[in-house]
Write a protein that holds these residues in place. Structure first.
Motif, PDB file in Angstrom:
ATOM      1  N   HIS A 157      -1.202   5.093  26.847  1.00  0.00           N
ATOM      2  CA  HIS A 157      -2.226   4.259  27.478  1.00  0.00           C
ATOM      3  C   HIS A 157      -1.638   3.396  28.589  1.00  0.00           C
ATOM      4  O   HIS A 157      -2.183   3.340  29.700  1.00  0.00           O
ATOM      5  CB  HIS A 157      -2.883   3.374  26.413  1.00  0.00           C
ATOM      6  CG  HIS A 157      -3.803   2.334  26.980  1.00  0.00           C
ATOM      7  ND1 HIS A 157      -5.072   2.634  27.418  1.00  0.00           N
ATOM      8  CD2 HIS A 157      -3.620   1.003  27.190  1.00  0.00           C
ATOM      9  CE1 HIS A 157      -5.652   1.527  27.881  1.00  0.00           C
ATOM     10  NE2 HIS A 157      -4.787   0.532  27.751  1.00  0.00           N
ATOM     11  N   VAL A 158      -0.528   2.729  28.300  1.00  0.00           N
ATOM     12  CA  VAL A 158       0.070   1.802  29.266  1.00  0.00           C
ATOM     13  C   VAL A 158       0.591   2.548  30.495  1.00  0.00           C
ATOM     14  O   VAL A 158       0.400   2.104  31.634  1.00  0.00           O
ATOM     15  CB  VAL A 158       1.208   1.001  28.601  1.00  0.00           C
ATOM     16  CG1 VAL A 158       2.027   0.255  29.651  1.00  0.00           C
ATOM     17  CG2 VAL A 158       0.640   0.024  27.591  1.00  0.00           C
ATOM     18  N   LYS A 207       6.385  11.697  33.284  1.00  0.00           N
ATOM     19  CA  LYS A 207       7.050  12.645  32.387  1.00  0.00           C
ATOM     20  C   LYS A 207       6.655  12.378  30.944  1.00  0.00           C
ATOM     21  O   LYS A 207       6.395  13.311  30.173  1.00  0.00           O
ATOM     22  CB  LYS A 207       8.566  12.521  32.554  1.00  0.00           C
ATOM     23  CG  LYS A 207       9.368  13.492  31.721  1.00  0.00           C
ATOM     24  CD  LYS A 207      10.863  13.333  31.994  1.00  0.00           C
ATOM     25  CE  LYS A 207      11.693  14.280  31.149  1.00  0.00           C
ATOM     26  NZ  LYS A 207      13.155  14.106  31.408  1.00  0.00           N
ATOM     27  N   TYR A 208       6.595  11.090  30.566  1.00  0.00           N
ATOM     28  CA  TYR A 208       6.203  10.732  29.201  1.00  0.00           C
ATOM     29  C   TYR A 208       4.786  11.226  28.906  1.00  0.00           C
ATOM     30  O   TYR A 208       4.518  11.796  27.849  1.00  0.00           O
ATOM     31  CB  TYR A 208       6.270   9.222  29.007  1.00  0.00           C
ATOM     32  CG  TYR A 208       5.915   8.772  27.600  1.00  0.00           C
ATOM     33  CD1 TYR A 208       6.896   8.601  26.645  1.00  0.00           C
ATOM     34  CD2 TYR A 208       4.577   8.537  27.233  1.00  0.00           C
ATOM     35  CE1 TYR A 208       6.573   8.209  25.350  1.00  0.00           C
ATOM     36  CE2 TYR A 208       4.254   8.147  25.943  1.00  0.00           C
ATOM     37  CZ  TYR A 208       5.255   7.987  25.013  1.00  0.00           C
ATOM     38  OH  TYR A 208       4.922   7.605  23.729  1.00  0.00           O
ATOM     39  N   ILE A 209       3.880  10.993  29.850  1.00  0.00           N
ATOM     40  CA  ILE A 209       2.487  11.416  29.667  1.00  0.00           C
ATOM     41  C   ILE A 209       2.413  12.930  29.461  1.00  0.00           C
ATOM     42  O   ILE A 209       1.723  13.413  28.559  1.00  0.00           O
ATOM     43  CB  ILE A 209       1.642  10.995  30.888  1.00  0.00           C
ATOM     44  CG1 ILE A 209       1.545   9.464  30.965  1.00  0.00           C
ATOM     45  CG2 ILE A 209       0.241  11.614  30.818  1.00  0.00           C
ATOM     46  CD1 ILE A 209       0.957   8.956  32.270  1.00  0.00           C
ATOM     47  N   TRP A 259      -8.247   6.291  22.704  1.00  0.00           N
ATOM     48  CA  TRP A 259      -8.472   5.211  21.747  1.00  0.00           C
ATOM     49  C   TRP A 259      -9.348   5.688  20.594  1.00  0.00           C
ATOM     50  O   TRP A 259      -9.112   5.337  19.433  1.00  0.00           O
ATOM     51  CB  TRP A 259      -9.144   4.016  22.430  1.00  0.00           C
ATOM     52  CG  TRP A 259      -8.221   3.177  23.248  1.00  0.00           C
ATOM     53  CD1 TRP A 259      -8.166   3.095  24.611  1.00  0.00           C
ATOM     54  CD2 TRP A 259      -7.191   2.313  22.748  1.00  0.00           C
ATOM     55  NE1 TRP A 259      -7.179   2.229  24.993  1.00  0.00           N
ATOM     56  CE2 TRP A 259      -6.567   1.723  23.869  1.00  0.00           C
ATOM     57  CE3 TRP A 259      -6.756   1.974  21.470  1.00  0.00           C
ATOM     58  CZ2 TRP A 259      -5.518   0.806  23.746  1.00  0.00           C
ATOM     59  CZ3 TRP A 259      -5.706   1.061  21.342  1.00  0.00           C
ATOM     60  CH2 TRP A 259      -5.102   0.490  22.475  1.00  0.00           C
ATOM     61  N   GLU A 260     -10.363   6.488  20.921  1.00  0.00           N
ATOM     62  CA  GLU A 260     -11.272   6.978  19.881  1.00  0.00           C
ATOM     63  C   GLU A 260     -10.530   7.824  18.861  1.00  0.00           C
ATOM     64  O   GLU A 260     -10.729   7.692  17.648  1.00  0.00           O
ATOM     65  CB  GLU A 260     -12.415   7.786  20.515  1.00  0.00           C
ATOM     66  CG  GLU A 260     -13.389   6.971  21.345  1.00  0.00           C
ATOM     67  CD  GLU A 260     -12.853   6.569  22.705  1.00  0.00           C
ATOM     68  OE1 GLU A 260     -13.417   5.632  23.316  1.00  0.00           O
ATOM     69  OE2 GLU A 260     -11.842   7.181  23.163  1.00  0.00           O
ATOM     70  N   GLU A 261      -9.650   8.709  19.323  1.00  0.00           N
ATOM     71  CA  GLU A 261      -8.868   9.541  18.405  1.00  0.00           C
ATOM     72  C   GLU A 261      -7.903   8.701  17.574  1.00  0.00           C
ATOM     73  O   GLU A 261      -7.728   8.949  16.378  1.00  0.00           O
ATOM     74  CB  GLU A 261      -8.089  10.604  19.192  1.00  0.00           C
ATOM     75  CG  GLU A 261      -8.961  11.724  19.740  1.00  0.00           C
ATOM     76  CD  GLU A 261      -8.156  12.785  20.463  1.00  0.00           C
ATOM     77  OE1 GLU A 261      -8.774  13.719  21.010  1.00  0.00           O
ATOM     78  OE2 GLU A 261      -6.906  12.694  20.471  1.00  0.00           O
ATOM     79  N   ASP A 276       0.236  -0.829  33.611  1.00  0.00           N
ATOM     80  CA  ASP A 276      -0.043  -2.257  33.464  1.00  0.00           C
ATOM     81  C   ASP A 276       1.173  -2.907  32.793  1.00  0.00           C
ATOM     82  O   ASP A 276       1.420  -2.713  31.608  1.00  0.00           O
ATOM     83  CB  ASP A 276      -1.295  -2.445  32.607  1.00  0.00           C
ATOM     84  CG  ASP A 276      -1.752  -3.888  32.532  1.00  0.00           C
ATOM     85  OD1 ASP A 276      -0.899  -4.777  32.361  1.00  0.00           O
ATOM     86  OD2 ASP A 276      -2.975  -4.127  32.619  1.00  0.00           O
ATOM     87  N   TRP A 277       1.937  -3.700  33.546  1.00  0.00           N
ATOM     88  CA  TRP A 277       3.173  -4.271  33.023  1.00  0.00           C
ATOM     89  C   TRP A 277       2.922  -5.338  31.962  1.00  0.00           C
ATOM     90  O   TRP A 277       3.718  -5.502  31.037  1.00  0.00           O
ATOM     91  CB  TRP A 277       4.015  -4.849  34.153  1.00  0.00           C
ATOM     92  CG  TRP A 277       4.386  -3.847  35.196  1.00  0.00           C
ATOM     93  CD1 TRP A 277       4.233  -3.962  36.544  1.00  0.00           C
ATOM     94  CD2 TRP A 277       4.984  -2.552  34.988  1.00  0.00           C
ATOM     95  NE1 TRP A 277       4.686  -2.831  37.190  1.00  0.00           N
ATOM     96  CE2 TRP A 277       5.150  -1.960  36.258  1.00  0.00           C
ATOM     97  CE3 TRP A 277       5.383  -1.840  33.853  1.00  0.00           C
ATOM     98  CZ2 TRP A 277       5.709  -0.693  36.424  1.00  0.00           C
ATOM     99  CZ3 TRP A 277       5.938  -0.580  34.005  1.00  0.00           C
ATOM    100  CH2 TRP A 277       6.095  -0.023  35.282  1.00  0.00           C
TER     101      TRP A 277
END
Length: 337
Positions: free
Chosen positions: A84-85, A6-8, A31-33, A90-91
């Protein structure tokens, strides 16, 4: 992980809306942006330090604005990091991101929260606890400063943290009395549940604490403005409350039930226990030209100091300028190494 997805979705929707309205994507999607945005901000507002240094010779206090400027302007990763996470699930990275987000807000608040009680750090501290960064209590709620005199939600709850962490039981009776009076006022449901949580914790009433923690999760997702839909996806501060119980009393923690709610990521808590609750570290290392940001996170943070104000109603307000001065000096020590 329903709320991660939902966050994404909400994040990318917000970024697209920015592009449709302004012609650029923000918050950044890659990351580039993100790095391009930070680079543009740095070159426009921070690269030319000569003017700052010139002003500093005439008025040394000007130099103390430097950490404030960096923290206020270079903050894109705080929002992008969760995208990203959650995409990676990735915890370990989430733990590090929470650490950096909490430190960023706490340091910034200690320099810019002029005229406010030090309990202003309360929610930032809860987020730090979610990354097992309990050192922040010694920095932002040091033992040597008095308890808050006020009766607001943040003042009462910050006092509970101090009393529980430093075992200052001699102040508990007065705080409990103030808490009951607070609960008699016209307050929000989330404030009520929060105060009852601390009462239950101090009195070691596991059933009541479990009820309050679950209630807080239910209320978290129904918060109104200023909380956005994205803000309500992941309850960092409630993870911090949960972890605070473990930090203070691991035996009592065995009686605490993990709340069941989409905003509370149970998988993250299972990972924490499996990894023995590691303290987070800096999530994003800024490029060399912006190394001053890295130094802010690497420097030894000064303890918050307060001054007393008021006659009839005394308050202990943060020495924000002193914090900025001492932090700047601490950063300079790293530069001189």
């Amino acid at each position: 992980m329903k709320n991660a997805k939902k966050y994404i979705k909400l994040y990318l929707q917000k970024s697209q809306e920015s592009f449709d309205k302004w012609g650029y994507y923000y918050p950044p999607r890659t990351w580039e942006e993100m790095e391009a945005w930070d680079s543009k901000t740095f070159n426009k507002y921070l690269k030319d330090e000569e003017k700052l240094l010139k002003k500093a010779k005439e008025n040394p206090s000007e130099l103390f604005f430097k950490p404030k400027k960096y923290l206020n302007l270079l903050d894109s990763v705080l929002e992008f990091g969760f995208l990203h996470v959650f995409q990676k699930m990735d915890w370990s990275q989430l733990n590090d991101l929470i650490y950096q987000v909490a430190r960023h807000h706490l340091i910034c608040g200690a320099m810019t929260g002029s005229g406010v009680d030090y309990s202003n750090s309360y929610f930032g501290l809860l987020c730090a606890f979610a990354a097992n960064d309990f050192e922040t209590i010694d920095i932002f709620l040091p033992k040597e400063i008095p308890l808050s005199k006020g009766n607001s939600f943040c003042e009462l709850t910050a006092n509970y943290i101090k009393i529980l962490y430093y075992q200052q039981d001699e102040f508990a009776d007065d705080l409990i009395e103030k808490s009951h009076k607070f609960l008699e006022k016209k307050i929000t449901k989330i404030e009520s549940a929060g105060i009852r949580f601390y009462l239950a914790f101090y009195q070691r009433k596991a059933t009541e604490l479990n009820k309050c923690l679950q209630e807080l999760c239910d209320l978290y997702s129904r918060q109104a403005y200023p909380a956005s839909k994205m803000d309500k996806c992941f309850a960092m501060d409630l993870h911090g409350l949960y972890r605070f119980v473990y930090k203070i009393d691991a035996d009592f923690f065995e009686q605490i039930e993990m709340p069941k709610h989409d905003c509370f990521f149970q998988e993250f808590e299972v990972w924490q226990q499996e990894q023995a609750c590691p303290k987070g570290k800096q999530f994003y290392i800024y490029p060399q030209e912006m190394n001053y940001m890295n130094l802010i996170f690497q420097a030894q943070l000064p303890k918050v100091k307060v001054y007393e104000q008021g006659v009839r109603r005394k308050e202990f307000l943060m020495e924000t300028e002193l914090f900025a001065k001492e932090l700047t000096e601490s950063i300079q020590q790293l530069v001189n190494l």
